[in-house]
Design an enzyme around this catalytic site. Structure first.
Site, PDB file in Angstrom:
ATOM      1  N   CYS A   1     -57.997 -40.064-110.484  1.00 47.26           N
ATOM      2  CA  CYS A   1     -59.023 -39.048-110.747  1.00 47.26           C
ATOM      3  C   CYS A   1     -58.980 -38.604-112.206  1.00 47.26           C
ATOM      4  CB  CYS A   1     -58.823 -37.846-109.841  1.00 47.26           C
ATOM      5  SG  CYS A   1     -60.094 -36.573-110.057  1.00 47.26           S
TER       6      CYS A   1
ATOM      7  N   GLN B   1     -54.642 -38.212 -98.804  1.00 45.08           N
ATOM      8  CA  GLN B   1     -54.443 -38.453-100.231  1.00 45.08           C
ATOM      9  C   GLN B   1     -53.910 -37.193-100.893  1.00 45.08           C
ATOM     10  OE1 GLN B   1     -57.421 -38.822-103.519  1.00 45.08           O
ATOM     11  NE2 GLN B   1     -56.642 -40.929-103.661  1.00 45.08           N
TER      12      GLN B   1
END
Length: 337
Positions: free
Chosen positions: A104, A74
């Site tokens: 996030c 990621q």
């Protein structure tokens, strides 16, 4: 994977069950343990910024054991050229998928103009995805939220997906909550915004050619299984870490195989642990990931206590794990009696 390519059966099967990227948790030791538990699940690294991949210590940041496959890297970032370079490096290092973080919500991530705030910049995400696809020969995927702050229109969420899909992304992992960029901590962002799985379900229903994996708040086997009636896969987060045996039960239920005991699984991890100890890795860096294996079981507290108190000591080795297992198994036998 090109824009026109449909996911093959092997890929679709491999994303049915996955473990979320989790900062400070899903390092290589954790992923190797999860692979023992779930031979078929797709695993994800912690988020690594594209700049770190390009300029940092790749031997540390991209550490991966051969047992981990299939495993995805990621990436964080928003500059297409840097994302492309990092994606190419990730593929060269052997990762099976490159995933872009668009979910996030932390302040540090926002300051760097990546993560959840990218939900407001679909064209930029599309440019980044297109550059990553052109730079590597493994699938490029996106993990996102439903929106940020007061975005409560499904059409806005769907427009984000459509824009990125037009750039060639065929797989989206949808954390089925909004992200609040102000006023909530990252922990609160995983718990406070309401879950709306129905948005992910509708997305899959209306765009069947896309591969949709749902994430967020999944904590039980039956609950995870119900999602498969609506989407292509379920991604577990904290539940897979705090109750890792759940991951094993799901792997057996969804892919077949024999249910193994917790002790059997942990002993199957022994070759990896001893190989890491031989390389100079301290036991505490490995055992922190197995503390939840006996969660809710008689003897589980003794298991955690032995490892927590002893793994940091010089010379700690596999014998400590056997001692913890012995106490736990003794507790289970007395309970059965």
């Amino acid at each position: 994977m090109t824009a026109s390519a449909a996911p093959d059966r092997a890929y679709a099967r491999s994303i049915r069950l996955s473990v979320a990227p989790m900062m400070d948790w899903t390092d290589s030791h954790c992923r190797a343990f999860h692979r023992v538990l779930a031979p078929n699940a797709r695993l994800y690294t912690e988020m690594v910024h594209a700049n770190a991949v390009i300029h940092g210590d790749r031997g540390r940041l991209l550490a991966m054991d051969a047992s981990e496959h299939p495993v995805a890297l990621q990436l964080g970032g928003s500059e297409p050229a840097l994302l492309a370079q990092a994606a190419r490096i990730g593929a060269e290092w052997g990762f099976d998928e490159i995933n872009l973080n668009c979910g996030c919500p932390s302040d540090r991530v926002q300051a760097g103009r990546f993560g959840a705030c990218l939900m407001r910049e679909p064209a930029l995400v599309a440019d980044g995805v297109a550059a990553m696809i052109a730079a590597c020969d493994v699938p490029v995927t996106v993990k996102c939220r439903l929106g940020v702050d007061d975005d409560h229109e499904y059409e806005r969420f769907a427009a984000f997906i459509d824009t990125v899909a037009q750039a060639g992304c065929r797989t989206f992992v949808v954390h089925a909550r909004n992200a609040w960029l102000q006023g909530l901590s990252p922990k609160e962002n995983r718990e406070v915004p309401p879950l709306r799985y129905d948005w992910a379900y509708r997305l899959k229903r209306e765009r069947p050619a896309l591969t949709i994996v749902v994430n967020g708040g999944i904590a039980a086997q039956d609950e995870a299984t119900r999602h498969l009636d609506h989407v292509d896969g379920a991604m577990l987060g904290r539940a897979a870490y705090h109750d890792p045996y759940l991951l094993h039960r799901l792997d057996v239920a969804w892919y077949g195989g024999e249910l193994r005991t917790r002790a059997e699984l942990l002993r199957a991890y022994r070759p990896y642990v001893e190989a890491q100890l031989a390389r100079g890795v301290f036991l505490k860096h490995i055992t922190r990931h197995v503390l939840g294996l006996f969660a809710g079981e008689r003897g589980g507290r003794a298991f955690r206590q032995v490892l927590s108190e002893g793994a940091h000591k010089p010379g700690a080795d596999w014998s400590l794990i056997e001692r913890a297992l012995g106490l736990t198994e003794e507790g289970l036998r007395s309970d059965a009696a």
